[in-house]
Motif scaffolding. Sequence first.
Motif, PDB file in Angstrom:
ATOM      1  N   TYR A   9      -0.714   1.918   1.746  1.00 38.11           N
ATOM      2  CA  TYR A   9      -1.926   1.327   1.890  1.00 38.11           C
ATOM      3  C   TYR A   9      -2.696   1.746   3.307  1.00 38.11           C
ATOM      4  O   TYR A   9      -2.127   2.127   4.005  1.00 38.11           O
ATOM      5  CB  TYR A   9      -1.578  -0.326   1.947  1.00 38.11           C
ATOM      6  N   SER A  10      -4.160   1.599   3.318  1.00 33.58           N
ATOM      7  CA  SER A  10      -4.765   1.760   4.175  1.00 33.58           C
ATOM      8  C   SER A  10      -4.680   0.673   5.232  1.00 33.58           C
ATOM      9  O   SER A  10      -4.277  -0.379   5.055  1.00 33.58           O
ATOM     10  CB  SER A  10      -6.463   2.072   3.943  1.00 33.58           C
ATOM     11  N   HIS A  11      -5.198   0.946   6.478  1.00 35.80           N
ATOM     12  CA  HIS A  11      -5.081  -0.310   7.600  1.00 35.80           C
ATOM     13  C   HIS A  11      -6.067  -1.490   6.975  1.00 35.80           C
ATOM     14  O   HIS A  11      -5.490  -2.518   6.954  1.00 35.80           O
ATOM     15  CB  HIS A  11      -5.818   0.270   8.866  1.00 35.80           C
ATOM     16  N   GLU A  12      -7.028  -1.294   6.489  1.00 36.91           N
ATOM     17  CA  GLU A  12      -8.083  -2.162   5.785  1.00 36.91           C
ATOM     18  C   GLU A  12      -7.286  -3.086   4.730  1.00 36.91           C
ATOM     19  O   GLU A  12      -7.756  -3.931   4.311  1.00 36.91           O
ATOM     20  CB  GLU A  12      -9.393  -1.692   5.343  1.00 36.91           C
ATOM     21  N   ASP A  13      -6.372  -2.471   4.036  1.00 37.90           N
ATOM     22  CA  ASP A  13      -5.602  -2.899   2.836  1.00 37.90           C
ATOM     23  C   ASP A  13      -4.221  -3.523   3.093  1.00 37.90           C
ATOM     24  O   ASP A  13      -3.341  -4.045   2.213  1.00 37.90           O
ATOM     25  CB  ASP A  13      -5.441  -2.179   1.520  1.00 37.90           C
ATOM     26  N   ARG A  14      -3.951  -3.697   4.465  1.00 37.25           N
ATOM     27  CA  ARG A  14      -2.716  -4.202   5.121  1.00 37.25           C
ATOM     28  C   ARG A  14      -2.313  -5.473   4.654  1.00 37.25           C
ATOM     29  O   ARG A  14      -1.128  -5.933   4.509  1.00 37.25           O
ATOM     30  CB  ARG A  14      -2.704  -3.865   6.537  1.00 37.25           C
ATOM     31  N   THR A  16      -3.149  -6.806   1.447  1.00 37.33           N
ATOM     32  CA  THR A  16      -3.288  -6.967  -0.009  1.00 37.33           C
ATOM     33  C   THR A  16      -1.923  -6.892  -0.772  1.00 37.33           C
ATOM     34  O   THR A  16      -0.936  -6.781  -0.221  1.00 37.33           O
ATOM     35  CB  THR A  16      -4.003  -5.620  -0.598  1.00 37.33           C
ATOM     36  N   GLN A  27       1.847   2.399   5.698  1.00 37.50           N
ATOM     37  CA  GLN A  27       0.457   2.372   6.144  1.00 37.50           C
ATOM     38  C   GLN A  27       0.136   3.917   6.366  1.00 37.50           C
ATOM     39  O   GLN A  27       0.618   4.476   6.991  1.00 37.50           O
ATOM     40  CB  GLN A  27       0.463   1.553   7.380  1.00 37.50           C
ATOM     41  N   SER A  30      -4.554   5.013  10.318  1.00 36.63           N
ATOM     42  CA  SER A  30      -5.574   4.151  10.577  1.00 36.63           C
ATOM     43  C   SER A  30      -6.896   4.813  11.169  1.00 36.63           C
ATOM     44  O   SER A  30      -7.987   4.336  11.651  1.00 36.63           O
ATOM     45  CB  SER A  30      -5.066   3.074  11.589  1.00 36.63           C
ATOM     46  N   SER A  33     -11.004   6.679   7.470  1.00 36.72           N
ATOM     47  CA  SER A  33     -11.435   5.744   6.578  1.00 36.72           C
ATOM     48  C   SER A  33     -10.605   5.453   5.575  1.00 36.72           C
ATOM     49  O   SER A  33      -9.727   6.381   5.271  1.00 36.72           O
ATOM     50  CB  SER A  33     -12.922   6.301   6.058  1.00 36.72           C
ATOM     51  N   PRO A  34     -10.679   4.012   4.778  1.00 35.21           N
ATOM     52  CA  PRO A  34      -9.835   3.835   3.888  1.00 35.21           C
ATOM     53  C   PRO A  34      -9.633   4.822   2.643  1.00 35.21           C
ATOM     54  O   PRO A  34      -8.579   5.287   2.300  1.00 35.21           O
ATOM     55  CB  PRO A  34     -10.392   2.466   3.346  1.00 35.21           C
ATOM     56  N   SER A  37      -7.919   8.123   3.684  1.00 34.04           N
ATOM     57  CA  SER A  37      -6.537   7.742   3.994  1.00 34.04           C
ATOM     58  C   SER A  37      -6.157   7.977   2.403  1.00 34.04           C
ATOM     59  O   SER A  37      -4.892   8.574   2.217  1.00 34.04           O
ATOM     60  CB  SER A  37      -6.415   6.617   4.301  1.00 34.04           C
TER      61      SER A  37
END
Length: 127
Positions: A9-14, A16, A27, A30, A33-34, A37
């Motif tokens: 997962y990307s930082h932004e999807d942590r 989800t 992860q 970070s 960008s998502p 990544s």
Amino acid sequence: LGVPSVGIYSHEDRFTQHRYKADQAFQLSSEKSPVASYLDIDTIVNICKKNGVEAVHPGYGFLSENENFAAALESNGITFVGPTVANLHQFGDKTTARELAIKMNVPVIPGSDEAFDTVEGARAWIE
């Protein structure tokens, strides 16, 4: 299947759901960008190698039809759950896929025999 699952997962999807549904989740960078990544083949392969991942189902989009990703996994002894590298190569390029379909007697709609390098070349063929 009785096989433990691993997710990335990307930082932004942590936060989800797929992160928490997997038996293990890692992860990605970070610092990217998502999208970058999820497209980082080297990092994903390294995560797989470090954690004994035997197979990767790429999901949809991102790397699911990426010949280089499938080849990187294969060269590291990791199974790509999807088309073979050869299939991805053949069907990843629309001209090659069309040529193969014609060779196998699959009906295709009328079109050019070759890919165009320029918009002007495509327009000239149409006219």
